[in-house]
Scaffold this motif. Structure first.
Motif, mmCIF file in Angstrom:
data_model
loop_
_atom_site.group_PDB
_atom_site.id
_atom_site.type_symbol
_atom_site.label_atom_id
_atom_site.label_comp_id
_atom_site.label_asym_id
_atom_site.label_seq_id
_atom_site.Cartn_x
_atom_site.Cartn_y
_atom_site.Cartn_z
ATOM 1 N N GLU A 273 20.260 2.968 -10.351
ATOM 2 C CA GLU A 273 20.929 1.758 -10.755
ATOM 3 C C GLU A 273 22.254 1.568 -10.047
ATOM 4 N N ASN A 274 22.784 2.716 -9.560
ATOM 5 C CA ASN A 274 24.050 2.575 -8.874
ATOM 6 C C ASN A 274 23.887 2.434 -7.385
ATOM 7 N N ASN A 275 22.723 2.287 -6.990
ATOM 8 C CA ASN A 275 22.455 2.110 -5.573
ATOM 9 C C ASN A 275 23.094 0.836 -5.132
ATOM 10 N N PRO A 276 23.826 0.930 -3.954
ATOM 11 C CA PRO A 276 24.499 -0.278 -3.531
ATOM 12 C C PRO A 276 23.575 -1.421 -3.361
ATOM 13 N N ASN A 277 22.421 -1.175 -2.947
ATOM 14 C CA ASN A 277 21.468 -2.282 -2.787
ATOM 15 C C ASN A 277 21.102 -2.833 -4.123
ATOM 16 N N VAL A 278 20.995 -1.890 -5.083
ATOM 17 C CA VAL A 278 20.644 -2.338 -6.428
ATOM 18 C C VAL A 278 21.797 -3.118 -7.008
ATOM 19 N N VAL A 279 23.008 -2.524 -6.756
ATOM 20 C CA VAL A 279 24.181 -3.221 -7.286
ATOM 21 C C VAL A 279 24.320 -4.603 -6.643
ATOM 22 N N LEU A 280 24.017 -4.617 -5.333
ATOM 23 C CA LEU A 280 24.114 -5.908 -4.631
ATOM 24 C C LEU A 280 23.112 -6.877 -5.184
ATOM 25 N N LEU A 281 21.959 -6.360 -5.449
ATOM 26 C CA LEU A 281 20.926 -7.238 -6.017
ATOM 27 C C LEU A 281 21.304 -7.733 -7.408
ATOM 28 N N GLU A 282 21.955 -6.779 -8.177
ATOM 29 C CA GLU A 282 22.375 -7.168 -9.513
ATOM 30 C C GLU A 282 23.412 -8.284 -9.430
ATOM 31 N N SER A 283 24.288 -8.087 -8.441
ATOM 32 C CA SER A 283 25.318 -9.123 -8.270
ATOM 33 C C SER A 283 24.676 -10.459 -7.887
ATOM 34 N N LYS A 284 23.698 -10.370 -7.027
ATOM 35 C CA LYS A 284 23.005 -11.606 -6.631
ATOM 36 C C LYS A 284 22.271 -12.231 -7.810
ATOM 37 N N LEU A 285 21.724 -11.309 -8.629
ATOM 38 C CA LEU A 285 20.974 -11.831 -9.797
ATOM 39 C C LEU A 285 21.920 -12.585 -10.751
ATOM 40 N N LYS A 286 23.077 -11.976 -10.924
ATOM 41 C CA LYS A 286 24.024 -12.660 -11.812
ATOM 42 C C LYS A 286 24.425 -14.009 -11.235
ATOM 43 N N ASP B 33 15.722 -26.743 -22.497
ATOM 44 C CA ASP B 33 16.263 -25.946 -23.609
ATOM 45 C C ASP B 33 15.489 -24.649 -23.753
ATOM 46 N N LEU B 34 14.183 -24.728 -23.642
ATOM 47 C CA LEU B 34 13.370 -23.503 -23.763
ATOM 48 C C LEU B 34 13.688 -22.544 -22.629
ATOM 49 N N LEU B 35 13.858 -23.131 -21.455
ATOM 50 C CA LEU B 35 14.168 -22.252 -20.300
ATOM 51 C C LEU B 35 15.531 -21.605 -20.475
ATOM 52 N N LYS B 36 16.433 -22.374 -21.003
ATOM 53 C CA LYS B 36 17.773 -21.834 -21.214
ATOM 54 C C LYS B 36 17.745 -20.735 -22.250
ATOM 55 N N GLU B 37 16.985 -20.958 -23.322
ATOM 56 C CA GLU B 37 16.862 -19.917 -24.338
ATOM 57 C C GLU B 37 16.202 -18.666 -23.752
ATOM 58 N N SER B 38 15.202 -18.910 -22.937
ATOM 59 C CA SER B 38 14.511 -17.742 -22.313
ATOM 60 C C SER B 38 15.448 -16.980 -21.388
ATOM 61 N N ILE B 39 16.326 -17.622 -20.690
ATOM 62 C CA ILE B 39 17.251 -16.943 -19.783
ATOM 63 C C ILE B 39 18.306 -16.208 -20.585
ATOM 64 N N GLU B 40 18.738 -16.858 -21.705
ATOM 65 C CA GLU B 40 19.762 -16.195 -22.496
ATOM 66 C C GLU B 40 19.185 -15.023 -23.261
ATOM 67 N N VAL C 126 22.730 -15.841 -9.184
ATOM 68 C CA VAL C 126 21.592 -16.794 -9.274
ATOM 69 C C VAL C 126 21.399 -17.263 -10.701
ATOM 70 N N LYS C 127 21.552 -16.297 -11.616
ATOM 71 C CA LYS C 127 21.368 -16.678 -13.027
ATOM 72 C C LYS C 127 22.445 -17.665 -13.465
ATOM 73 N N SER C 128 23.649 -17.360 -12.966
ATOM 74 C CA SER C 128 24.749 -18.282 -13.265
ATOM 75 C C SER C 128 24.434 -19.666 -12.691
ATOM 76 N N ASN C 129 23.868 -19.695 -11.500
ATOM 77 C CA ASN C 129 23.494 -20.992 -10.891
ATOM 78 C C ASN C 129 22.377 -21.708 -11.691
ATOM 79 N N ILE C 130 21.500 -20.816 -12.196
ATOM 80 C CA ILE C 130 20.398 -21.413 -13.007
ATOM 81 C C ILE C 130 20.964 -22.081 -14.244
ATOM 82 N N PHE C 131 21.871 -21.415 -14.925
ATOM 83 C CA PHE C 131 22.455 -22.029 -16.113
ATOM 84 C C PHE C 131 23.176 -23.305 -15.778
ATOM 85 N N ALA C 132 23.929 -23.233 -14.671
ATOM 86 C CA ALA C 132 24.661 -24.424 -14.284
ATOM 87 C C ALA C 132 23.694 -25.541 -13.933
#
Length: 779
Positions: free
Chosen positions: A381-394, A330-337, A396-402
């Motif tokens: 921030e609009n760097n494709p690599n950055v955007v790609l990383l952002e997409s990956k982060l989302k 629960d704490l981890l979930k709160e920290s991620i949110e 991964v984060k989505s996987n973390i929540f799941a």
């Protein structure tokens, strides 16, 4: 000496004289005592010779205390007294049951006797073999058999039939018979000692023998403060006495031992019976414990309690870990949110025990670091690599929540399971006291049964030991010992009793004779009745042919007795004028007391000393003087003078004794019809007055006083009255009459003369008259 002392002396003297007098009365018959002693001793010898000898045997025992264990000393112990009731033990010793056992063991229902010429004596055994062929219980009526030993055979005669049975070769087994025993000879070499002898075999019922033996056995306490018992038994056989008492001791001892052994045996039987029941009960209890443990999954209470507590602790620890994981999730979930780090990094290694989430967190933070590095270096921030990383982060984060959600659900499920498991372990721990109580109850029953089993086992061993080593009931202080001499008949006592009987029987007979004899026997009888009247003479008993001593020189006992009498009479006569003679009356109470005999001999004794004596026969009713001088009864005499006034008394004088010239006699004359009238007509008084002037002594033979009054009518004319009492003839009661005559004064100057006294009873004659002083006693 004082008057009191003088009186006491006289009393003692009188008592001594009375004793001597009584002794003399019996010593006169000494030959009867000697004869009685001889007869009694002969009788005692015959009695001892033919009376069966009875011997006594004695034994001493001490009753042992049957109590077990240690006891505090009681007052009885302190005062040295036994705690055992000896009276009860005596009753047991003499009980029918014990005595019957003795009779049966010694086979006393068969008794043996040896016949003698006079005496039949009981013996303990026969000199030949005898075997009883019937049991004691089959003997109901007593019977006896007479056995005569012939040179070549036994002759047996039953008392019931009197039929003689002959058994040759001294063997009854080879013949048919109905005898209750078998006979045989021990050895033919011993036949000579028993040939011709007769024996009796007596059979009695066991009850009769037991009752007889019971009455003859004596049991008593040895002393007042003793705890020993003395046993006595008497019979004609020493060996029988000893065997009976020793067997009685053995039977009594065995009876006490059997009583205690019976207790041990019954104890063992009881314990064995209880062992069977206890074994079944213990088996049942063990089965119940097994079933209960299987039903409740119990091994032991301690191990089950320890296991339950450890499982509960582990379950609670697991529950704690799951709840901690949930809380961290629960704490981890709160920290991620709501990330607190602007860089977007997520906490890592917070303690979650999930490698997938921890790997996603590490991967997410790595991507964040790559994005930050790109942003910092050249890319925007609009760097494709950055955007790609952002997409990956989302992603991964989505996987973390799941993963966190999935992990939380998994943890919730584990928590519920652990909670249920925890409640189960808790209920198991909470139910242990009830199970413990149940198992303790069952175990207690088992322990009780086991302890009882062990206790009974111990008691069984004790009972077995007591049964094997039972101590005796008594201590034999002294086995039966027979006296050497018989107790009955007692030779010394029998002879002593015979000696006493030889003295007592004659004494008793003489005493009874004297008691029944109411006659006067001696001077003591006279003095006892009339002590105031003197006794002037005792005349010995003589034979009928020596009544008159005709010879003045006679020195016989009779003559000396009359000389003494004449001398004693002279002392009681009053003093008269010189030249005047004295008148002596001789009388008695009844006829036959010897007044005529004394009158004649007294007158002769007086004439023998040169005195002129006239003897007058004044017994006009029964004259007797003529019989002693051989004259006719009706010769003229006193009655003629009294009747005829013209008759001169001098004409009636005769000479009766040639050797006595100074002795004259006037007979009674013819028997008149009125003697009393004649004696009182005055002529008799005139005769005495005239005769007293011519004679020194006038001796008058008068009539008996109790029969007629003749003597009392003329008694005043006498100077002295000689009153005759005849020994063993005169009744003692008649002395009272003479006493009354003296006290009333009807007779003048009375003095007794005891006639016909046995020479052994007289004071003088018992010593052969004057201690044999120059005289010989004539019969």
């Amino acid at each position: 000496m004082s008057q009191l002392e003088d009186n006491n002396y006289n009393i003692d003297k009188d008592q001594g004289e009375a004793i001597k007098r009584e002794i003399r009365r019996y010593t006169h018959y000494w030959y009867w005592f000697v004869l009685g002693i001889i007869v009694a001793l002969i009788g005692a010898f015959i009695y001892l010779r033919y009376t069966p000898k009875v011997y006594n045997a004695s034994a001493k025992i001490k009753i042992l205390n049957k109590t077990k264990g240690l006891e505090l000393p009681s007052s009885a112990f302190v005062f040295n007294r036994s705690n055992i009731n000896l009276e009860n033990e005596i009753e047991i010793l003499k009980s029918y049951r014990i005595i019957e056992n003795v009779v049966d063991r010694l086979d006393l229902t068969m008794r043996f006797y040896e016949e003698g010429n006079v005496l039949t004596t009981e013996i303990y055994r026969l000199p030949f073999n005898i075997t009883k062929t019937v049991s004691n219980d089959s003997i109901y009526v007593g019977s006896s058999y007479r056995i005569v030993v012939k040179p070549n055979a036994f002759e047996v005669t039953p008392s019931s039939t009197s039929k003689v049975l002959n058994f040759p070769n001294f063997d009854t087994t080879k013949s048919n018979h109905n005898l209750p025993f078998e006979l045989s000879l021990k050895s033919k070499n011993t036949i000579g000692a028993v040939v011709g002898k007769s024996y009796i075999v007596s059979l009695s019922s066991i009850s009769a023998i037991t009752n007889g033996l019971k009455n003859r056995i004596e049991v008593g306490v040895l002393g007042a403060n003793s705890d020993l018992l003395k046993l006595d038994f008497k019979s004609q056989s020493k060996s029988k006495n000893e065997r009976v008492l020793n067997t009685l001791i053995d039977v009594f001892n065995e009876d006490g031992i059997n009583d205690r052994q019976e207790v041990s045996r019954r104890t063992i039987d009881f314990i064995d019976e209880r062992f069977t029941k206890l074994a079944r009960e213990l088996d049942s209890i063990e089965v119940d414990i097994k079933d209960y443990k299987q039903k409740n999954n119990l091994i032991t209470l301690d191990s089950d309690a320890e296991l339950g507590i450890s499982q509960r602790t582990i379950s609670e620890q697991e529950l704690f870990e799951v709840e901690r994981e949930l809380m961290l999730s629960d704490l981890l979930k709160e920290s991620i949110e709501k990330p607190e780090d602007k860089s977007g990094l997520l906490p890592a290694n917070i303690g979650l025990d999930n490698s997938s989430i921890n790997g996603l967190l590490d991967n997410y933070n790595t991507l964040v670091f790559e994005r930050e590095n790109l942003l910092k270096t050249s890319a925007g921030e609009n760097n494709p690599n950055v955007v790609l990383l952002e997409s990956k982060l989302k992603d991964v984060k989505s996987n973390i929540f799941a993963s966190i959600d999935s992990y939380s659900k998994q943890l919730e499920a584990s928590k519920a399971q652990i909670a249920r498991k925890n409640r189960k372990f808790s209920s198991q721990v909470y139910s242990l006291p009830a199970k413990e109580k149940a198992i303790v109850d069952i175990t207690r029953q088992r322990e009780i049964k086991q302890s009882l089993y062990l206790f009974l086992l111990q008691k069984r061993e004790e009972a077995a030991i007591n049964l094997a080593i039972t101590e005796p009931s008594i201590k034999v202080v002294e086995y039966a010992i027979s006296n050497g001499a018989p107790i009955s008949p007692n030779t010394r006592s029998i002879y002593l009793m015979a000696l006493l009987a030889g003295l007592i029987v004659p004494f008793g007979v003489l005493y009874v004779i004297q008691l029944l004899n109411t006659k006067v026997k001696d001077r003591e009888d006279v003095q006892e009745r009339n002590p105031k009247i003197p006794i002037v003479g005792e005349l010995p008993k003589v034979k009928s042919d020596q009544l008159i001593f005709k010879n003045p020189e006679d020195n016989s006992v009779q003559a000396e007795a009359f000389r003494i009498l004449s001398s004693n009479v002279d002392y009681i006569l009053p003093v008269k004028e010189k030249g005047t003679g004295r008148v002596i009356f001789c009388t008695s109470t009844i006829k036959g007391e010897g007044k005529t005999y004394v009158s004649i001999n007294l007158s002769l004794s007086l004439s023998s000393i040169n005195r002129k004596v006239l003897l007058i026969g004044a017994d006009l009713r029964n004259p007797q003087i003529h019989t002693h001088i051989s004259e006719e009864k009706h010769k003229p005499g006193l009655s003629n003078y009294l009747h005829d006034v013209n008759y001169n008394w001098r004409d009636a004088i005769i000479k009766g004794f040639e050797k006595h010239p100074n002795h004259d006699i006037i007979l009674s004359g013819s028997i008149p019809p009125n003697p009393a009238h004649l004696l009182t007509n005055g002529r008799f008084e005139k005769l005495l007055e005239e005769a007293s002037k011519e004679y020194d002594y006038v001796v008058v033979d008068t009539a008996p006083t109790i029969l007629v009054t003749d003597t009392m009518l003329i008694s005043k004319l006498a100077d002295a009255t000689i009153y005759l009492v005849r020994a063993n003839y005169t009744e003692k009661n008649l002395l009272n009459y003479s006493k009354e005559l003296n006290e009333s004064g009807k007779l003048k100057n009375i003095a007794y003369v005891l006639n016909s006294v046995d020479t052994n009873k007289s004071y003088g004659y018992g010593y052969n008259y004057g201690y044999n002083y120059g005289y010989g006693t004539k019969e």
